[in-house]
Design a protein around this motif. Sequence first.
Motif, short mmCIF file in Angstrom:
data_model
loop_
_atom_site.label_atom_id
_atom_site.label_comp_id
_atom_site.label_asym_id
_atom_site.label_seq_id
_atom_site.Cartn_x
_atom_site.Cartn_y
_atom_site.Cartn_z
N GLY A 54 71.66 -3.58 40.49
CA GLY A 54 72.09 -2.21 40.72
C GLY A 54 73.05 -1.74 39.65
O GLY A 54 72.95 -0.63 39.12
N ALA A 55 74.00 -2.62 39.29
CA ALA A 55 74.98 -2.27 38.25
C ALA A 55 74.32 -2.12 36.88
O ALA A 55 74.67 -1.21 36.11
N MET A 56 73.36 -2.98 36.56
CA MET A 56 72.67 -2.87 35.27
C MET A 56 71.93 -1.55 35.15
O MET A 56 71.97 -0.87 34.11
N PHE A 57 71.23 -1.16 36.20
CA PHE A 57 70.52 0.12 36.15
C PHE A 57 71.48 1.31 36.12
O PHE A 57 71.18 2.33 35.48
N LEU A 58 72.62 1.18 36.77
CA LEU A 58 73.62 2.25 36.68
C LEU A 58 74.16 2.37 35.26
O LEU A 58 74.38 3.48 34.76
N CYS A 59 74.40 1.25 34.60
CA CYS A 59 74.88 1.27 33.22
C CYS A 59 73.85 1.94 32.30
O CYS A 59 74.21 2.75 31.43
N LEU A 92 82.63 -3.05 30.93
CA LEU A 92 81.96 -3.24 32.20
C LEU A 92 80.51 -3.67 31.99
O LEU A 92 80.00 -4.56 32.69
N PHE A 93 79.85 -3.06 31.02
CA PHE A 93 78.46 -3.42 30.72
C PHE A 93 78.37 -4.89 30.29
O PHE A 93 77.45 -5.61 30.67
N MET A 94 79.35 -5.33 29.50
CA MET A 94 79.40 -6.74 29.07
C MET A 94 79.51 -7.67 30.28
O MET A 94 78.81 -8.68 30.38
N PHE A 95 80.37 -7.29 31.24
CA PHE A 95 80.57 -8.12 32.43
C PHE A 95 79.25 -8.26 33.21
O PHE A 95 78.88 -9.36 33.62
N PHE A 96 78.55 -7.15 33.39
CA PHE A 96 77.31 -7.20 34.16
C PHE A 96 76.21 -7.94 33.40
O PHE A 96 75.38 -8.63 34.01
N ALA A 97 76.16 -7.79 32.07
CA ALA A 97 75.19 -8.53 31.28
C ALA A 97 75.44 -10.03 31.38
O ALA A 97 74.51 -10.83 31.48
N MET A 98 76.72 -10.41 31.35
CA MET A 98 77.07 -11.83 31.52
C MET A 98 76.68 -12.33 32.91
O MET A 98 76.15 -13.44 33.06
N ALA A 99 76.94 -11.51 33.94
CA ALA A 99 76.56 -11.90 35.30
C ALA A 99 75.06 -12.04 35.43
O ALA A 99 74.56 -12.95 36.11
N ASN A 100 74.32 -11.15 34.77
CA ASN A 100 72.86 -11.22 34.79
C ASN A 100 72.36 -12.49 34.09
O ASN A 100 71.26 -12.97 34.38
N SER A 101 73.18 -13.02 33.21
CA SER A 101 72.84 -14.26 32.50
C SER A 101 73.20 -15.50 33.31
O SER A 101 72.87 -16.62 32.92
N GLY A 102 73.91 -15.32 34.42
CA GLY A 102 74.33 -16.46 35.23
C GLY A 102 75.65 -17.06 34.79
O GLY A 102 75.85 -18.29 34.88
N LEU A 103 76.58 -16.24 34.31
CA LEU A 103 77.88 -16.74 33.87
C LEU A 103 78.66 -17.31 35.05
O LEU A 103 78.78 -16.67 36.09
N VAL A 126 72.61 -2.74 21.57
CA VAL A 126 73.03 -1.43 22.09
C VAL A 126 74.50 -1.16 21.83
O VAL A 126 74.88 -0.06 21.43
N VAL A 127 75.34 -2.15 22.01
CA VAL A 127 76.79 -1.93 22.05
C VAL A 127 77.49 -2.31 20.75
O VAL A 127 78.37 -1.57 20.28
N PHE A 128 77.15 -3.41 20.15
CA PHE A 128 77.89 -3.88 18.98
C PHE A 128 77.36 -3.26 17.69
O PHE A 128 76.36 -2.56 17.67
N MET A 172 82.22 3.71 40.64
CA MET A 172 81.04 3.00 41.15
C MET A 172 80.82 1.69 40.41
O MET A 172 80.45 0.67 41.02
N LEU A 173 81.07 1.66 39.09
CA LEU A 173 80.89 0.42 38.35
C LEU A 173 81.98 -0.60 38.66
O LEU A 173 81.71 -1.80 38.74
N SER A 174 83.20 -0.13 38.87
CA SER A 174 84.31 -1.04 39.19
C SER A 174 84.11 -1.69 40.55
O SER A 174 84.39 -2.89 40.72
N VAL A 175 83.66 -0.92 41.53
CA VAL A 175 83.41 -1.49 42.86
C VAL A 175 82.36 -2.59 42.79
O VAL A 175 82.51 -3.66 43.39
N LEU A 176 81.30 -2.35 42.04
CA LEU A 176 80.27 -3.38 41.88
C LEU A 176 80.79 -4.59 41.11
O LEU A 176 80.45 -5.73 41.42
N ALA A 177 81.62 -4.34 40.10
CA ALA A 177 82.20 -5.45 39.33
C ALA A 177 83.08 -6.33 40.22
O ALA A 177 83.03 -7.57 40.14
#
Length: 494
Positions: free
Chosen positions: A342-347, A376-387, A432-434, A455-460
């Motif tokens: 959900g957070a990735m699609f919101l980003c 925030l996008f970095m945090f969700f990308a890391m979580a999507n990677s299984g950090l 995209v970011v760097f 909305m992104l902070s709550v999901l984070a």
Amino acid sequence: MTNSISFLSAAIWIPILTGLFLLSFGNDRNPGIVRGVSLAGALAGLLATVPLYTRFDTASAKMQFVEQMPWIERFGVSYHLGVDGISLWFVLLTAFITVIVVIAGWRVIEERVAGYMASFLILSGLMIGVFSALDGLLFYVFFEATLIPMYIIIGIWGGPNRVYAAFKFFLYTLLGSLLTLVAIIYLYTKSGSFSILDWHALPLSMSEQIPIFLAFLLAFAVKVPMWPVHTWLPDAHVEAPTGGSVVLAAIMLKLGAYGFLRLSLPIAPDASHHFSGVMITLSLVAVVYIGLVAMVQTDMKKLVAYSSIAHMGFVTLGFFIFNQMGMQGGLVQMISHGFISGAMFLCIGVLYDRMHSRRISDYGGVVNTMPKFAALFMFFAMANSGLPATSGFVGEFMVILGAVQFNFWVGLIAATTLILGAAYSLWMYKRVVFGAIANDQVRALKDIDAREMLMLSVLAIAVLVMGLWPRPVTDVSEASVRALLQHVAVSKVK
């Protein structure tokens, strides 16, 4: 009804009735009021689910908060609801994500606001109905009814190819469910009841279990979606509005996986064991092959869509290795995926709202103009990677442990998702970011506002808390998972 306070009915009908009210009286002349009523309805629905958690008995595997009253008395159909440790967190997740989606569409949707908000609210109630239905026909009605609002969401507020994507989504999922109705009718003729709990205790021969399992498999595999019946999902995600993608990934994919636990495994346990090798193989194909497919995507939404298929492959793998660690890991992965996807699609939606492009090549250097968003996008990308320390790690690690207990090589293949997930998530993020600012459009970007930050902070926070302290999820599900595994371990063949 057996409960004086009907929390489940409130969680189902508050958002549905709010949505119907908006359809009846809301219009584009008063969008502010429509948005306010929508948020109030979503929050009220969320509040109705809170007692389900606070009053839940984690030591019991029985259905709790049970409600039952006659519906179609002639055929013994009843309005029968209840939750156990398997379904409770999905009710909470659905209500929570609905609030996030209403906030996400607050300023983005400017036309047909009432219809947009109403569609999500009605969809929320229907999905909670799926997770809490204990009557087979009621389950089927809720399960199929969820197609209608999502079809409308994609077809009206979607992208240029929205009609094609909406039809493909509707036809795939509807056709996949037709045999389920046949199986439900057969189980009714065998038991004389539509009660799912009665079906769990029904002794069936292997010749009966196999077609029943296959009928359920077709519906639930399409919904998950499992390889090779996954092709509708990338199209649906790409064309859906941001809120539609969030709900589709965070909740609707879970309906199929939940169906395996509520219907397939307990009703046809011997057939489930018989086909476990096939299910494990299909799950591993999704983890590895779909992970490789995700790496070559040029559209951010399509990349995350394929990522969802790979992560849901982990879920079905955990279910069909038939041990406590794997099955609970699959449940944790489902909840975690709800937050992270959900957070990735919101980003991606945040970027699309500003540049109206999802192509990775159109971006570069976003961190220079949107530093808060980039963090925030970095945090969700890391979580999507299984950090580790994020929820993305907990479920995957539990499933890998369960898979190793089942078979070392299955666990080893499953563990490749930690490599592939990092590869496609972080490579997309890097492009995209760097780097230097790619073009004038990126140079003109403005960082996230207070609404987007909320909305992104709550999901984070949800991803971080679940990663550091998963016990609220595992404690709730432990007794029910253990009871299910004991049930599945006992042969029902006459």
